[in-house]
Scaffold this motif. Sequence first.
Motif, PDB file in Angstrom:
ATOM      1  N   TYR A 222     -27.585 -16.604  21.543  1.00 30.54           N
ATOM      2  CA  TYR A 222     -25.997 -17.278  21.247  1.00 30.54           C
ATOM      3  C   TYR A 222     -26.352 -18.023  22.766  1.00 30.54           C
ATOM      4  O   TYR A 222     -26.298 -17.177  23.965  1.00 30.54           O
ATOM      5  CB  TYR A 222     -25.046 -16.521  20.801  1.00 30.54           C
ATOM      6  N   ASN A 223     -25.325 -19.006  23.188  1.00 29.15           N
ATOM      7  CA  ASN A 223     -24.672 -19.331  24.283  1.00 29.15           C
ATOM      8  C   ASN A 223     -23.191 -18.194  24.838  1.00 29.15           C
ATOM      9  O   ASN A 223     -22.970 -18.536  23.594  1.00 29.15           O
ATOM     10  CB  ASN A 223     -24.374 -20.486  24.152  1.00 29.15           C
ATOM     11  N   ASP A 224     -23.681 -18.050  25.804  1.00 25.54           N
ATOM     12  CA  ASP A 224     -21.970 -17.517  26.578  1.00 25.54           C
ATOM     13  C   ASP A 224     -20.435 -18.236  26.494  1.00 25.54           C
ATOM     14  O   ASP A 224     -21.233 -19.780  26.563  1.00 25.54           O
ATOM     15  CB  ASP A 224     -22.740 -17.058  27.831  1.00 25.54           C
ATOM     16  N   ASP A 225     -19.841 -17.481  26.140  1.00 23.80           N
ATOM     17  CA  ASP A 225     -18.378 -18.500  25.792  1.00 23.80           C
ATOM     18  C   ASP A 225     -17.377 -17.935  26.839  1.00 23.80           C
ATOM     19  O   ASP A 225     -17.984 -16.765  27.398  1.00 23.80           O
ATOM     20  CB  ASP A 225     -18.333 -18.776  24.642  1.00 23.80           C
ATOM     21  N   ARG A 226     -16.339 -18.237  27.198  1.00 23.36           N
ATOM     22  CA  ARG A 226     -15.741 -17.902  27.538  1.00 23.36           C
ATOM     23  C   ARG A 226     -14.198 -18.226  27.857  1.00 23.36           C
ATOM     24  O   ARG A 226     -14.413 -19.851  27.381  1.00 23.36           O
ATOM     25  CB  ARG A 226     -15.330 -18.277  29.212  1.00 23.36           C
TER      26      ARG A 226
ATOM     27  N   ASP B  22     -20.443 -16.528  13.983  1.00 25.77           N
ATOM     28  CA  ASP B  22     -21.207 -17.844  14.817  1.00 25.77           C
ATOM     29  C   ASP B  22     -19.900 -19.062  14.504  1.00 25.77           C
ATOM     30  O   ASP B  22     -19.639 -19.545  13.351  1.00 25.77           O
ATOM     31  CB  ASP B  22     -22.278 -17.082  13.137  1.00 25.77           C
ATOM     32  N   ALA B  23     -20.706 -19.852  15.056  1.00 27.63           N
ATOM     33  CA  ALA B  23     -19.783 -21.171  15.285  1.00 27.63           C
ATOM     34  C   ALA B  23     -19.925 -22.368  13.808  1.00 27.63           C
ATOM     35  O   ALA B  23     -19.689 -23.062  13.563  1.00 27.63           O
ATOM     36  CB  ALA B  23     -20.189 -22.011  16.030  1.00 27.63           C
ATOM     37  N   GLN B  24     -21.246 -21.895  14.020  1.00 28.39           N
ATOM     38  CA  GLN B  24     -22.306 -22.581  12.636  1.00 28.39           C
ATOM     39  C   GLN B  24     -21.464 -22.360  11.350  1.00 28.39           C
ATOM     40  O   GLN B  24     -21.180 -22.736  10.498  1.00 28.39           O
ATOM     41  CB  GLN B  24     -23.749 -23.040  13.003  1.00 28.39           C
ATOM     42  N   SER B  25     -21.922 -20.828  10.767  1.00 25.60           N
ATOM     43  CA  SER B  25     -21.687 -20.362   9.571  1.00 25.60           C
ATOM     44  C   SER B  25     -20.665 -19.313   9.659  1.00 25.60           C
ATOM     45  O   SER B  25     -20.021 -19.624   8.163  1.00 25.60           O
ATOM     46  CB  SER B  25     -23.461 -19.349   9.482  1.00 25.60           C
TER      47      SER B  25
ATOM     48  N   VAL C 297      -0.837 -10.163  22.034  1.00 18.73           N
ATOM     49  CA  VAL C 297      -2.158 -12.178  21.864  1.00 18.73           C
ATOM     50  C   VAL C 297      -2.816 -11.444  20.724  1.00 18.73           C
ATOM     51  O   VAL C 297      -3.519 -10.251  21.203  1.00 18.73           O
ATOM     52  CB  VAL C 297      -2.369 -12.608  22.879  1.00 18.73           C
ATOM     53  N   PHE C 298      -2.605 -11.527  19.404  1.00 19.65           N
ATOM     54  CA  PHE C 298      -3.806 -11.823  18.567  1.00 19.65           C
ATOM     55  C   PHE C 298      -3.606 -12.319  17.680  1.00 19.65           C
ATOM     56  O   PHE C 298      -2.824 -13.784  17.251  1.00 19.65           O
ATOM     57  CB  PHE C 298      -2.806  -9.806  18.107  1.00 19.65           C
ATOM     58  N   GLY C 299      -4.986 -12.276  17.442  1.00 20.60           N
ATOM     59  CA  GLY C 299      -5.912 -13.559  16.016  1.00 20.60           C
ATOM     60  C   GLY C 299      -6.933 -14.439  16.571  1.00 20.60           C
ATOM     61  O   GLY C 299      -6.980 -15.609  16.766  1.00 20.60           O
ATOM     62  N   ILE C 300      -6.899 -14.568  18.094  1.00 18.38           N
ATOM     63  CA  ILE C 300      -7.697 -15.248  18.925  1.00 18.38           C
ATOM     64  C   ILE C 300      -9.655 -15.208  18.058  1.00 18.38           C
ATOM     65  O   ILE C 300      -9.738 -14.459  17.309  1.00 18.38           O
ATOM     66  CB  ILE C 300      -8.452 -14.496  19.872  1.00 18.38           C
ATOM     67  N   THR C 301      -9.260 -16.210  17.421  1.00 19.48           N
ATOM     68  CA  THR C 301     -11.403 -17.148  17.066  1.00 19.48           C
ATOM     69  C   THR C 301     -11.624 -17.422  17.594  1.00 19.48           C
ATOM     70  O   THR C 301     -11.545 -18.241  18.573  1.00 19.48           O
ATOM     71  CB  THR C 301     -10.220 -17.377  16.069  1.00 19.48           C
ATOM     72  N   VAL C 302     -12.958 -16.903  18.197  1.00 17.18           N
ATOM     73  CA  VAL C 302     -14.199 -17.102  19.065  1.00 17.18           C
ATOM     74  C   VAL C 302     -15.007 -17.903  18.383  1.00 17.18           C
ATOM     75  O   VAL C 302     -15.544 -17.207  17.299  1.00 17.18           O
ATOM     76  CB  VAL C 302     -14.763 -16.476  20.517  1.00 17.18           C
TER      77      VAL C 302
END
Length: 368
Positions: free
Chosen positions: A116-120, A64-67, A129-134
């Motif tokens: 939630y809003n979709d994200d790309r 969650d982008a806020q929490s 590639v590892f460790g991506i945080t969205v």
Amino acid sequence: MMRRVSLQLFSFAAPLLLAAFIFCPPLEAQRRSVPSPSSFPDLDSDLGTTTRARSFSISGTVADAQSHIRIDGVRVDLQGLTGGILATSFTSGNGSFQFNNVRPGSYELIFEQPGYNDDREHLEIDGPVFGITVGLRRFAPGGAAEAGPTVSVRELSIPEKARGAMSKGMSLLYQKSDYPGSIKQFQRAIQAYPNYYEAYAQMGLAYMRNKDAAQSEKALRKSMDLSEEHYPDALFLLAALFSSERRFADAEPLARKSVELDAISWHAQSELAQALLGLKRPDEAEKYAQAAAKLEPDNAMLALLLADVHIQLRNGPALLDDLNSYLKLAPNGRYAEQVRQERDTVRQRLQNTQAAPAASPATPDAHP
């Protein structure tokens, strides 16, 4: 019945620095003339052909982008440039997702979750590639605020400045191979949030790829300390570093704990196999090498890890299968010619063994 033949061959799985193949001096005749498949063994340059290409893994987490609490059940689609969905994954309870066997190229990751809003996210893949945080942002229909998930104290405490520097560091490390530049960004992330153990682990990898083993070990140990040894990436990365230095007794418990924490990580499984192989425990190593290959079946370098296991086990038929598997996956790989020569040698020895007549018992000379 398994035939045991004389295998005066080299060992394929020599220790190496993670994702930076280092040739080692000869050991036990021709052994160890090819670098190890452990430590992200999906890196074998020039594997691509018209029928078979290199493949890599992509993994990360969604929060969650806020929490900043991680979200379970998010749909993650891997989309090609043509717009078609190539694969779909759903985040686990800790918000993690993973795609295996992704070939080099340009991709979009599409994230969808109710509320939630979709994200790309755009990715240029030319290595694992590892460790991506969205971070997904909530929307509130009609302006009504939605209740968010339970807030993690740690997740909330990571400032945006630290997250931004971490993201920049990941891009420099994985997409541009700018190791010094990525290290600077990870240091900025840590300066903004001193307990950022994920950043320490990524910095350890960057130092490893930059061939600075001392700083790599220091960063990885710090990541382990801060995570109380519950972050599997730090454990298997340090195991890889120790195996590259032939410190197999030190690598084995780290890799084993990483497997316990994340049994579906082929990175962890392959590192444990490599450490056990270095300790001359091929029966145990075979189990974990096979598990890694099952998790990442298109990984040519894992076939070489299994080849090294079967050399120690003196299992000629299994070794022949491993060499054929490598050549099927990587017919034009950097080790293809060497593997092809050894495959032919093993095949000939097996044929000679099968053709040799059974020795008949000696009979005493007959006397009239």
